[in-house]
Write a protein that holds these residues in place. Structure first.
Motif, PDB file in Angstrom:
ATOM      1  N   PHE A   1      10.674   6.734   3.278  1.00 17.06           N
ATOM      2  CA  PHE A   1       9.231   6.874   3.324  1.00 17.06           C
ATOM      3  C   PHE A   1       8.544   6.209   2.137  1.00 17.06           C
ATOM      4  CE2 PHE A   1       7.522   9.407   6.708  1.00 17.06           C
ATOM      5  CZ  PHE A   1       8.630   9.983   7.275  1.00 17.06           C
ATOM      6  N   ILE A   2       9.290   5.960   1.071  1.00 16.78           N
ATOM      7  CA  ILE A   2       8.677   5.479  -0.150  1.00 16.78           C
ATOM      8  C   ILE A   2       8.015   4.126   0.047  1.00 16.78           C
ATOM      9  CG2 ILE A   2      10.367   4.059  -1.436  1.00 16.78           C
ATOM     10  CD1 ILE A   2       8.867   7.357  -2.689  1.00 16.78           C
ATOM     11  N   GLY A   3       8.522   3.325   1.010  1.00 17.72           N
ATOM     12  CA  GLY A   3       7.919   2.033   1.286  1.00 17.72           C
ATOM     13  C   GLY A   3       6.503   2.115   1.809  1.00 17.72           C
TER      14      GLY A   3
ATOM     15  N   VAL B   1      17.961   2.641   9.460  1.00 19.10           N
ATOM     16  CA  VAL B   1      17.914   3.641  10.525  1.00 19.10           C
ATOM     17  C   VAL B   1      16.536   4.294  10.585  1.00 19.10           C
ATOM     18  CG1 VAL B   1      18.930   5.768  11.405  1.00 19.10           C
ATOM     19  CG2 VAL B   1      20.370   4.084  10.238  1.00 19.10           C
ATOM     20  N   THR B   2      16.032   4.484  11.800  1.00 21.90           N
ATOM     21  CA  THR B   2      14.763   5.173  12.006  1.00 21.90           C
ATOM     22  C   THR B   2      15.028   6.650  12.236  1.00 21.90           C
ATOM     23  OG1 THR B   2      13.764   3.204  12.992  1.00 21.90           O
ATOM     24  CG2 THR B   2      12.695   5.312  13.427  1.00 21.90           C
ATOM     25  N   THR B   3      14.458   7.490  11.394  1.00 23.55           N
ATOM     26  CA  THR B   3      14.678   8.927  11.496  1.00 23.55           C
ATOM     27  C   THR B   3      13.600   9.577  12.363  1.00 23.55           C
ATOM     28  OG1 THR B   3      13.335   9.445   9.556  1.00 23.55           O
ATOM     29  CG2 THR B   3      15.658   8.905   9.175  1.00 23.55           C
ATOM     30  N   TYR B   4      13.820  10.858  12.677  1.00 24.00           N
ATOM     31  CA  TYR B   4      12.828  11.611  13.448  1.00 24.00           C
ATOM     32  C   TYR B   4      11.519  11.713  12.666  1.00 24.00           C
ATOM     33  CZ  TYR B   4      10.698  15.415  16.103  1.00 24.00           C
ATOM     34  OH  TYR B   4       9.843  16.177  16.854  1.00 24.00           O
ATOM     35  N   ALA B   5      11.619  11.876  11.344  1.00 19.88           N
ATOM     36  CA  ALA B   5      10.426  11.939  10.508  1.00 19.88           C
ATOM     37  C   ALA B   5       9.664  10.620  10.556  1.00 19.88           C
ATOM     38  CB  ALA B   5      10.808  12.279   9.072  1.00 19.88           C
ATOM     39  N   ASP B   6      10.408   9.496  10.602  1.00 19.61           N
ATOM     40  CA  ASP B   6       9.763   8.189  10.732  1.00 19.61           C
ATOM     41  C   ASP B   6       8.946   8.123  12.011  1.00 19.61           C
ATOM     42  OD1 ASP B   6      10.709   6.878   8.395  1.00 19.61           O
ATOM     43  OD2 ASP B   6      12.656   6.640   9.340  1.00 19.61           O
ATOM     44  N   LYS B   7       9.528   8.614  13.107  1.00 21.79           N
ATOM     45  CA  LYS B   7       8.859   8.566  14.406  1.00 21.79           C
ATOM     46  C   LYS B   7       7.583   9.400  14.396  1.00 21.79           C
ATOM     47  CE  LYS B   7      13.101   7.731  17.048  1.00 21.79           C
ATOM     48  NZ  LYS B   7      14.035   8.241  18.092  1.00 21.79           N
ATOM     49  N   ILE B   8       7.643  10.561  13.738  1.00 17.85           N
ATOM     50  CA  ILE B   8       6.452  11.405  13.636  1.00 17.85           C
ATOM     51  C   ILE B   8       5.361  10.684  12.854  1.00 17.85           C
ATOM     52  CG2 ILE B   8       5.516  13.528  12.649  1.00 17.85           C
ATOM     53  CD1 ILE B   8       8.165  14.876  13.242  1.00 17.85           C
ATOM     54  N   GLY B   9       5.748  10.101  11.710  1.00 15.02           N
ATOM     55  CA  GLY B   9       4.780   9.367  10.902  1.00 15.02           C
ATOM     56  C   GLY B   9       4.158   8.211  11.658  1.00 15.02           C
ATOM     57  N   ASN B  10       4.990   7.455  12.371  1.00 16.26           N
ATOM     58  CA  ASN B  10       4.475   6.329  13.157  1.00 16.26           C
ATOM     59  C   ASN B  10       3.511   6.795  14.236  1.00 16.26           C
ATOM     60  OD1 ASN B  10       6.014   4.501  11.684  1.00 16.26           O
ATOM     61  ND2 ASN B  10       7.736   4.575  13.108  1.00 16.26           N
TER      62      ASN B  10
ATOM     63  N   MET C   1       3.860  -5.814   7.519  1.00 14.81           N
ATOM     64  CA  MET C   1       4.413  -4.944   6.494  1.00 14.81           C
ATOM     65  C   MET C   1       5.304  -3.861   7.108  1.00 14.81           C
ATOM     66  SD  MET C   1       1.074  -4.538   4.013  1.00 14.81           S
ATOM     67  CE  MET C   1       1.970  -3.660   2.736  1.00 14.81           C
ATOM     68  N   ALA C   2       4.899  -3.342   8.274  1.00 17.38           N
ATOM     69  CA  ALA C   2       5.691  -2.299   8.925  1.00 17.38           C
ATOM     70  C   ALA C   2       7.040  -2.845   9.377  1.00 17.38           C
ATOM     71  CB  ALA C   2       4.924  -1.727  10.118  1.00 17.38           C
ATOM     72  N   ARG C   3       7.045  -4.080   9.883  1.00 19.50           N
ATOM     73  CA  ARG C   3       8.313  -4.674  10.317  1.00 19.50           C
ATOM     74  C   ARG C   3       9.256  -4.877   9.140  1.00 19.50           C
ATOM     75  NH1 ARG C   3       6.422  -8.787  12.516  1.00 19.50           N
ATOM     76  NH2 ARG C   3       6.825 -10.359  10.910  1.00 19.50           N
ATOM     77  N   LYS C   4       8.730  -5.345   8.019  1.00 26.07           N
ATOM     78  CA  LYS C   4       9.558  -5.520   6.829  1.00 26.07           C
ATOM     79  C   LYS C   4      10.092  -4.188   6.328  1.00 26.07           C
ATOM     80  CE  LYS C   4       7.352  -9.758   5.143  1.00 26.07           C
ATOM     81  NZ  LYS C   4       6.575 -10.369   4.041  1.00 26.07           N
ATOM     82  N   ARG C   5       9.260  -3.155   6.438  1.00 26.16           N
ATOM     83  CA  ARG C   5       9.688  -1.826   5.999  1.00 26.16           C
ATOM     84  C   ARG C   5      10.829  -1.303   6.858  1.00 26.16           C
ATOM     85  NH1 ARG C   5       8.745   3.042   7.951  1.00 26.16           N
ATOM     86  NH2 ARG C   5       8.916   4.838   6.583  1.00 26.16           N
ATOM     87  N   ARG C   6      10.723  -1.506   8.197  1.00 21.39           N
ATOM     88  CA  ARG C   6      11.782  -1.049   9.098  1.00 21.39           C
ATOM     89  C   ARG C   6      13.090  -1.785   8.824  1.00 21.39           C
ATOM     90  NH1 ARG C   6       7.539  -1.139  12.947  1.00 21.39           N
ATOM     91  NH2 ARG C   6       8.215  -3.205  13.647  1.00 21.39           N
ATOM     92  N   GLU C   7      13.000  -3.082   8.566  1.00 22.92           N
ATOM     93  CA  GLU C   7      14.203  -3.861   8.282  1.00 22.92           C
ATOM     94  C   GLU C   7      14.860  -3.394   6.989  1.00 22.92           C
ATOM     95  OE1 GLU C   7      12.771  -7.825   8.167  1.00 22.92           O
ATOM     96  OE2 GLU C   7      12.629  -8.035  10.365  1.00 22.92           O
ATOM     97  N   LYS C   8      14.047  -3.023   6.009  1.00 20.60           N
ATOM     98  CA  LYS C   8      14.587  -2.578   4.729  1.00 20.60           C
ATOM     99  C   LYS C   8      15.164  -1.167   4.825  1.00 20.60           C
ATOM    100  CE  LYS C   8      13.297  -2.071  -0.148  1.00 20.60           C
ATOM    101  NZ  LYS C   8      12.185  -2.203  -1.132  1.00 20.60           N
TER     102      LYS C   8
ATOM    103  N   ILE D   1      -3.862  -7.477  11.011  1.00 17.46           N
ATOM    104  CA  ILE D   1      -2.869  -8.541  10.859  1.00 17.46           C
ATOM    105  C   ILE D   1      -1.769  -8.132   9.886  1.00 17.46           C
ATOM    106  CG2 ILE D   1      -2.495 -10.900  10.018  1.00 17.46           C
ATOM    107  CD1 ILE D   1      -5.347 -11.549  10.988  1.00 17.46           C
ATOM    108  N   ALA D   2      -2.160  -7.519   8.772  1.00 17.41           N
ATOM    109  CA  ALA D   2      -1.204  -7.210   7.707  1.00 17.41           C
ATOM    110  C   ALA D   2      -0.283  -6.044   8.038  1.00 17.41           C
ATOM    111  CB  ALA D   2      -1.950  -6.925   6.403  1.00 17.41           C
ATOM    112  N   THR D   3      -0.802  -5.027   8.715  1.00 20.63           N
ATOM    113  CA  THR D   3      -0.010  -3.818   8.955  1.00 20.63           C
ATOM    114  C   THR D   3       1.263  -4.065   9.762  1.00 20.63           C
ATOM    115  OG1 THR D   3      -1.959  -2.397   8.780  1.00 20.63           O
ATOM    116  CG2 THR D   3      -0.046  -1.496   9.915  1.00 20.63           C
TER     117      THR D   3
END
Length: 209
Positions: free
Chosen positions: A27-29, A88-97, A78-85, A73-75
């Motif tokens: 989440f820190i990203g 694994v996508t967690t359940y908390a990630d899905k809630i945040g998204n 940046m979100a794609r770069k964050r996912r690559e870094k 345009i930017a989001t």
């Protein structure tokens, strides 16, 4: 030498610590996205405020759409770069998204509704665009702050909600949102909601590396 046996309680503690560290790192990203939106909103708000003060021309409010253009345009980039870094996508990630997607869609829907009122009936409902972002962004930040146990997001979101409620009461009561007092409150609210927590998240990220 006999190896030390790990009890069930110690094992659970170790697993919990690993989960918390992993969750925080992923989440820190979000600090970078918060900073982008925070500086974007504050910058555009300041620009509109200055231009209206200098020209007294309400047409300067069209510059608010820079937020949609630049942020839209930017989001995703940046979100794609964050996912690559993060990996694994967690359940908390899905809630945040899901929460932030709802925020974006709600703001976009309100924009279309206000535009419809303006084009078809000549009714000015644009003041609601100043209220809704404070409320829904503040709510989303509290949800995310609770999920990752980050107090700066919770406090910042709370400030945004209070500012949004003040704005709502002014609109309902027919109190004019004069730039002299409203714009400083709007800018300060977004600075405390997004810029300050964004820097705090990135600072904590650097400490963990």
């Amino acid at each position: 030498m006999e190896e030390k046996k790990i009890t069930s309680l110690e094992g659970m503690a170790i697993i919990n610590e690993m989960i918390q560290r992993s969750k925080t790192r992923r989440f820190i990203g979000d600090g970078n996205i918060l900073l982008m939106w925070g500086y974007l909103v504050v910058g555009v708000a300041a620009l509109v405020w200055i231009l209206i003060d200098l020209t007294h021309n309400p047409a300067m409010n069209w510059f608010w759409y820079l937020i949609w253009i630049i942020g839209g345009i930017a989001t995703p980039i940046m979100a794609r770069k964050r996912r690559e870094k993060a990996g694994v996508t967690t359940y908390a990630d899905k809630i945040g998204n899901a929460v932030w997607t709802t925020v974006g869609l709600s703001a976009f829907a309100l924009t279309l509704i206000c535009l419809g009122f303006f084009l078809f009936s000549g009714t000015d409902t644009w003041s609601s665009m100043l209220m809704l972002p404070l409320l829904i962004v503040g709510f989303a930040e509290i949800v995310q702050g609770v999920a990752i146990r980050e107090k700066s997001l919770i406090w910042g979101g709370g400030i945004g909600i209070v500012s949004g409620l003040v704005t709502l009461c002014c609109i309902a009561g027919g109190i004019a949102l004069y730039a002299g007092w409203f714009m400083p409150m709007f800018i300060m609210s977004f600075a405390l909601m997004m810029i300050l927590p964004g820097h705090i998240l990135n600072y904590k990220s650097r400490k963990e590396r």
